[in-house]
Scaffold this motif. Structure first.
Motif, PDB file in Angstrom:
ATOM      1  N   GLY A 173       1.106  -1.261  -0.066  1.00  0.00           N
ATOM      2  CA  GLY A 173       0.001   0.091   0.061  1.00  0.00           C
ATOM      3  C   GLY A 173       0.778   1.255  -0.145  1.00  0.00           C
ATOM      4  O   GLY A 173       0.435   2.531  -0.421  1.00  0.00           O
ATOM      5  N   MET A 174       2.044   1.284   0.426  1.00  0.00           N
ATOM      6  CA  MET A 174       2.928   2.017   0.536  1.00  0.00           C
ATOM      7  C   MET A 174       3.652   2.401  -1.114  1.00  0.00           C
ATOM      8  O   MET A 174       4.408   3.183  -1.166  1.00  0.00           O
ATOM      9  N   GLY A 175       3.357   1.487  -1.826  1.00  0.00           N
ATOM     10  CA  GLY A 175       4.174   1.531  -3.276  1.00  0.00           C
ATOM     11  C   GLY A 175       5.385   0.598  -3.383  1.00  0.00           C
ATOM     12  O   GLY A 175       6.087   0.690  -4.470  1.00  0.00           O
ATOM     13  N   ALA A 176       5.884  -0.083  -2.269  1.00  0.00           N
ATOM     14  CA  ALA A 176       7.087  -0.886  -2.649  1.00  0.00           C
ATOM     15  C   ALA A 176       6.727  -2.255  -3.055  1.00  0.00           C
ATOM     16  O   ALA A 176       5.709  -2.809  -2.982  1.00  0.00           O
ATOM     17  N   ALA A 177       7.744  -2.639  -3.843  1.00  0.00           N
ATOM     18  CA  ALA A 177       7.718  -4.154  -4.163  1.00  0.00           C
ATOM     19  C   ALA A 177       8.436  -5.015  -3.183  1.00  0.00           C
ATOM     20  O   ALA A 177       9.344  -4.415  -2.418  1.00  0.00           O
ATOM     21  N   VAL A 178       7.679  -6.229  -2.742  1.00  0.00           N
ATOM     22  CA  VAL A 178       8.015  -6.619  -1.623  1.00  0.00           C
ATOM     23  C   VAL A 178       8.336  -8.209  -1.979  1.00  0.00           C
ATOM     24  O   VAL A 178       7.502  -8.961  -2.483  1.00  0.00           O
ATOM     25  N   ASP A 179       9.423  -8.655  -1.379  1.00  0.00           N
ATOM     26  CA  ASP A 179       9.896 -10.107  -1.299  1.00  0.00           C
ATOM     27  C   ASP A 179       9.912 -10.720   0.105  1.00  0.00           C
ATOM     28  O   ASP A 179       9.844  -9.974   1.015  1.00  0.00           O
ATOM     29  N   THR A 180       9.391 -11.913   0.140  1.00  0.00           N
ATOM     30  CA  THR A 180       9.168 -12.360   1.520  1.00  0.00           C
ATOM     31  C   THR A 180       9.928 -13.665   1.631  1.00  0.00           C
ATOM     32  O   THR A 180      10.675 -14.551   0.697  1.00  0.00           O
ATOM     33  N   ALA A 181      10.349 -13.814   3.090  1.00  0.00           N
ATOM     34  CA  ALA A 181      11.072 -15.245   3.319  1.00  0.00           C
ATOM     35  C   ALA A 181      10.462 -15.621   4.751  1.00  0.00           C
ATOM     36  O   ALA A 181       9.898 -14.667   5.435  1.00  0.00           O
ATOM     37  N   ARG A 182      10.407 -16.910   5.027  1.00  0.00           N
ATOM     38  CA  ARG A 182       9.771 -17.406   6.285  1.00  0.00           C
ATOM     39  C   ARG A 182      10.469 -17.427   7.356  1.00  0.00           C
ATOM     40  O   ARG A 182      10.205 -17.997   8.308  1.00  0.00           O
ATOM     41  N   ASP A 183      11.904 -17.527   7.342  1.00  0.00           N
ATOM     42  CA  ASP A 183      12.677 -17.609   8.368  1.00  0.00           C
ATOM     43  C   ASP A 183      13.882 -16.907   8.245  1.00  0.00           C
ATOM     44  O   ASP A 183      14.131 -16.489   7.243  1.00  0.00           O
ATOM     45  N   GLY A 184      14.795 -16.494   9.352  1.00  0.00           N
ATOM     46  CA  GLY A 184      15.888 -15.646   9.042  1.00  0.00           C
ATOM     47  C   GLY A 184      16.841 -16.343   8.043  1.00  0.00           C
ATOM     48  O   GLY A 184      17.514 -15.770   7.418  1.00  0.00           O
ATOM     49  N   LEU A 201      12.893  -5.981   6.599  1.00  0.00           N
ATOM     50  CA  LEU A 201      12.118  -5.674   7.820  1.00  0.00           C
ATOM     51  C   LEU A 201      12.246  -7.366   8.154  1.00  0.00           C
ATOM     52  O   LEU A 201      11.774  -8.145   7.427  1.00  0.00           O
ATOM     53  N   THR A 202      12.498  -7.496   9.735  1.00  0.00           N
ATOM     54  CA  THR A 202      12.551  -8.939   9.873  1.00  0.00           C
ATOM     55  C   THR A 202      11.694  -9.012  11.430  1.00  0.00           C
ATOM     56  O   THR A 202      11.931  -8.071  12.185  1.00  0.00           O
ATOM     57  N   ASP A 203      11.186 -10.166  11.549  1.00  0.00           N
ATOM     58  CA  ASP A 203      10.778 -10.746  12.590  1.00  0.00           C
ATOM     59  C   ASP A 203      11.597 -10.965  13.654  1.00  0.00           C
ATOM     60  O   ASP A 203      12.989 -11.114  13.242  1.00  0.00           O
ATOM     61  N   ILE A 204      11.708 -10.989  14.925  1.00  0.00           N
ATOM     62  CA  ILE A 204      12.638 -11.471  15.628  1.00  0.00           C
ATOM     63  C   ILE A 204      12.593 -12.940  16.185  1.00  0.00           C
ATOM     64  O   ILE A 204      13.419 -13.867  15.743  1.00  0.00           O
ATOM     65  N   HIS A 205      11.525 -13.655  16.871  1.00  0.00           N
ATOM     66  CA  HIS A 205      11.397 -15.043  17.070  1.00  0.00           C
ATOM     67  C   HIS A 205      10.852 -15.752  15.751  1.00  0.00           C
ATOM     68  O   HIS A 205       9.705 -15.835  15.484  1.00  0.00           O
ATOM     69  N   MET A 206      11.695 -16.402  15.280  1.00  0.00           N
ATOM     70  CA  MET A 206      11.627 -17.362  14.241  1.00  0.00           C
ATOM     71  C   MET A 206      12.302 -18.704  14.136  1.00  0.00           C
ATOM     72  O   MET A 206      13.401 -18.791  14.846  1.00  0.00           O
ATOM     73  N   PRO A 207      11.763 -19.830  13.662  1.00  0.00           N
ATOM     74  CA  PRO A 207      12.522 -20.973  13.541  1.00  0.00           C
ATOM     75  C   PRO A 207      13.909 -21.151  12.598  1.00  0.00           C
ATOM     76  O   PRO A 207      13.959 -19.965  12.042  1.00  0.00           O
ATOM     77  N   VAL A 208      14.634 -21.799  12.915  1.00  0.00           N
ATOM     78  CA  VAL A 208      15.848 -21.894  11.784  1.00  0.00           C
ATOM     79  C   VAL A 208      16.992 -20.925  12.328  1.00  0.00           C
ATOM     80  O   VAL A 208      18.059 -21.239  13.026  1.00  0.00           O
ATOM     81  N   MET A 209      16.487 -19.612  12.006  1.00  0.00           N
ATOM     82  CA  MET A 209      17.509 -18.539  12.187  1.00  0.00           C
ATOM     83  C   MET A 209      16.616 -17.527  12.717  1.00  0.00           C
ATOM     84  O   MET A 209      15.752 -17.096  12.072  1.00  0.00           O
ATOM     85  N   ASN A 210      16.848 -16.958  14.057  1.00  0.00           N
ATOM     86  CA  ASN A 210      15.968 -15.761  14.521  1.00  0.00           C
ATOM     87  C   ASN A 210      16.646 -14.257  13.904  1.00  0.00           C
ATOM     88  O   ASN A 210      17.399 -14.206  13.124  1.00  0.00           O
ATOM     89  N   GLY A 211      15.895 -13.151  13.969  1.00  0.00           N
ATOM     90  CA  GLY A 211      15.892 -12.105  13.416  1.00  0.00           C
ATOM     91  C   GLY A 211      17.264 -11.399  13.783  1.00  0.00           C
ATOM     92  O   GLY A 211      18.018 -11.042  12.804  1.00  0.00           O
ATOM     93  N   TYR A 212      17.692 -11.529  15.095  1.00  0.00           N
ATOM     94  CA  TYR A 212      19.153 -10.991  15.594  1.00  0.00           C
ATOM     95  C   TYR A 212      20.117 -11.658  14.677  1.00  0.00           C
ATOM     96  O   TYR A 212      21.255 -11.011  14.374  1.00  0.00           O
ATOM     97  N   GLU A 213      20.041 -13.119  14.344  1.00  0.00           N
ATOM     98  CA  GLU A 213      21.198 -13.875  13.950  1.00  0.00           C
ATOM     99  C   GLU A 213      21.193 -13.416  12.460  1.00  0.00           C
ATOM    100  O   GLU A 213      22.267 -13.206  11.975  1.00  0.00           O
ATOM    101  N   ALA A 214      20.033 -13.351  11.876  1.00  0.00           N
ATOM    102  CA  ALA A 214      19.648 -13.183  10.435  1.00  0.00           C
ATOM    103  C   ALA A 214      20.773 -11.622  10.188  1.00  0.00           C
ATOM    104  O   ALA A 214      21.155 -11.176   9.421  1.00  0.00           O
ATOM    105  N   ALA A 215      20.279 -10.553  11.020  1.00  0.00           N
ATOM    106  CA  ALA A 215      20.644  -9.417  10.904  1.00  0.00           C
ATOM    107  C   ALA A 215      22.386  -9.513  11.067  1.00  0.00           C
ATOM    108  O   ALA A 215      23.047  -8.658  10.290  1.00  0.00           O
ATOM    109  N   HIS A 216      22.866 -10.056  11.948  1.00  0.00           N
ATOM    110  CA  HIS A 216      24.417 -10.324  12.069  1.00  0.00           C
ATOM    111  C   HIS A 216      24.941 -10.921  10.995  1.00  0.00           C
ATOM    112  O   HIS A 216      26.286 -10.513  10.540  1.00  0.00           O
TER     113      HIS A 216
END
Length: 424
Positions: A312-323, A342-357
């Motif tokens: 709705g803000m006009g962006a093109a968005v790709d999605t992923a289900r875990d970090g 943009l990432t959630d924090i609590h996710m299976p396989v790899m959490n958001g903190y780990e993904a950012a790192h």
């Protein structure tokens, strides 16, 4: 000597028994308070949940009746906000013991703050046929520096209490005044909530600011409430270096005043002005056209909500289900393809903190955009230590769930600007 020794032992034994009895009474009282709290909390949470579920069924059964569906949606939103506020209050109170609450001071209009507050509380007052009067005529300064969210928490809790404990057809007044001349660039504000409700008994006044305590009185038991509003208000006002004044007469009403010393400006560009500009810009054209965002979220419903907001803000968005999947999406994309993550924090396989790192560490292998791409945490963990943890993991900013459209838009704009990606 033996006799003295025996008396000493008997005296020590009496003291020990006395202490044990006192400890037992304290444990029993704490357990009873806990049970009362859990019982009340269960009721207060189930009430809006029941409304949300019931209105969902009604909306589904009346899809062709646009007005009925809209009415159901509005009631669902109101109940959802009440439930979210209740959860936030409990978490805030539990977090206060860790001294991790912080203030975020910005320049706002006191008058616009009061108008926003009145608009938010009016439906609850109208539901009980009460008059809610908001009065700013006692202001000498309109523009001040304060934490909008924290003051809003305090005032909504106090006004909610006034509405809750005032009978049908009663009156609630909210006045803001400057009771004394202020110093240069500093003024004292008094936010006063007065009602014509049941009042507070003298015995309970001493426990008014204790967590999870409610007055046990047949006149008010039926109103519900988990007893955290005054406790949280007191803690937050203390954090803002202010004070709360309470006057009450049983059967006649209560007056609660929040007194704060705030920095003031004769003229200023307020956050409300910025939000107005933001709304106008949104109406003119989608703000993030041409931008590519990567959204990492394991919950399908939350992913759908966030994706629709971003589209709705006009962006093109790709999605992923875990970090891990998110890291791979970024790794496989060309440099500078993604303008923001943009990432959630609590996710299976790899959490958001780990993904950012991991994403940030890709700069060591020559991926130049790994250090500059904005990464926003998108999580229900909204305490100060959660914000610090996001920063420590290399994240740019933090968005609290439930997501607020305008806050989300502002944070994305700010992150893109700071990264050098100027919004068209």
């Amino acid at each position: 000597m033996k006799h003295d020794h025996y008396c000493g032992r008997r005296w020590n034994r009496r003291e020990l028994v006395k202490k044990e009895r006192a400890a037992y009474r304290a444990r029993r009282e704490a357990e009873m308070a806990k049970r009362r709290f859990l019982s009340t909390m269960s009721h207060d949470m189930r009430t809006p949940l029941n409304a949300i579920l019931g209105m969902t069924r009604l909306a589904a059964a009346n899809l062709e009746d646009h007005g009925r569906v809209l009415d159901c949606l509005e009631k669902m939103e109101c109940s959802g906000k009440a439930l979210a506020g209740l959860v936030s209050d409990v978490l805030e109170v539990s977090n206060m013991g860790r001294n991790s609450l912080t203030l975020k001071k910005e320049v706002y209009s006191i008058r616009e703050f009061m108008e926003c507050l009145g608009g938010m509380m009016e439906p609850a007052a109208a539901a009980k046929n009460q008059a809610l009067i908001m009065d700013c005529r006692g202001l000498n300064h309109e523009i001040a520096e304060f934490d909008f969210m924290r003051l809003n928490q305090v005032m909504t809790n106090l006004i909610s209490n006034a509405i809750k404990f005032t009978p049908e057809g009663g009156v609630i007044r909210v006045d803001v005044t400057e009771p004394e001349p202020g110093r240069e660039q500093r003024a004292r504000f008094r936010f006063c909530i007065s009602d014509t409700g049941t009042g507070i008994g003298k015995e309970f006044m001493e426990n008014l600011f204790l967590t999870f305590e409610r007055e046990q009185d047949g006149r008010i038991d039926k109103t519900g409430g988990c007893g955290i509003g005054m406790s949280m208000a007191g803690k937050l006002v203390e954090l803002m270096e202010g004070r709360i004044e309470v006057q009450s007469t049983p059967g006649q009403g209560t007056s609660v005043a929040v007194v704060l010393d705030l920095n003031v400006l004769e003229n200023g560009f307020t956050s409300a002005d910025r939000e107005t500009d933001l709304i106008e810009a949104m109406g003119a054209h989608p703000e993030f056209c041409g931008k590519h965002f990567l959204l990492i979220e394991d919950n399908e419903l939350n992913l759908e909500i966030a994706r629709e907001l971003l589209l709705g803000m006009g962006a093109a968005v790709d999605t992923a289900r875990d970090g891990n999947e998110g890291v791979e999406c970024f790794r496989k994309a060309s440099e500078y393809y993604y303008d923001l993550i943009l990432t959630d924090i609590h996710m299976p396989v790899m959490n958001g903190y780990e993904a950012a790192h991991v994403i940030r560490s890709l700069r060591n292998s020559g991926r130049r955009d790994a250090s500059s791409v904005p990464i926003l945490a998108m999580t229900a963990d909204a305490f100060a230590e959660d914000v610090r943890a996001a920063k420590a993991a290399g994240m740019t900013s933090h968005l609290a769930k439930p997501l607020d459209f305008f806050v989300m838009k502002q944070e994305i704009s700010r992150a893109l600007d700071e990264a050098g990606h100027f919004v068209m």
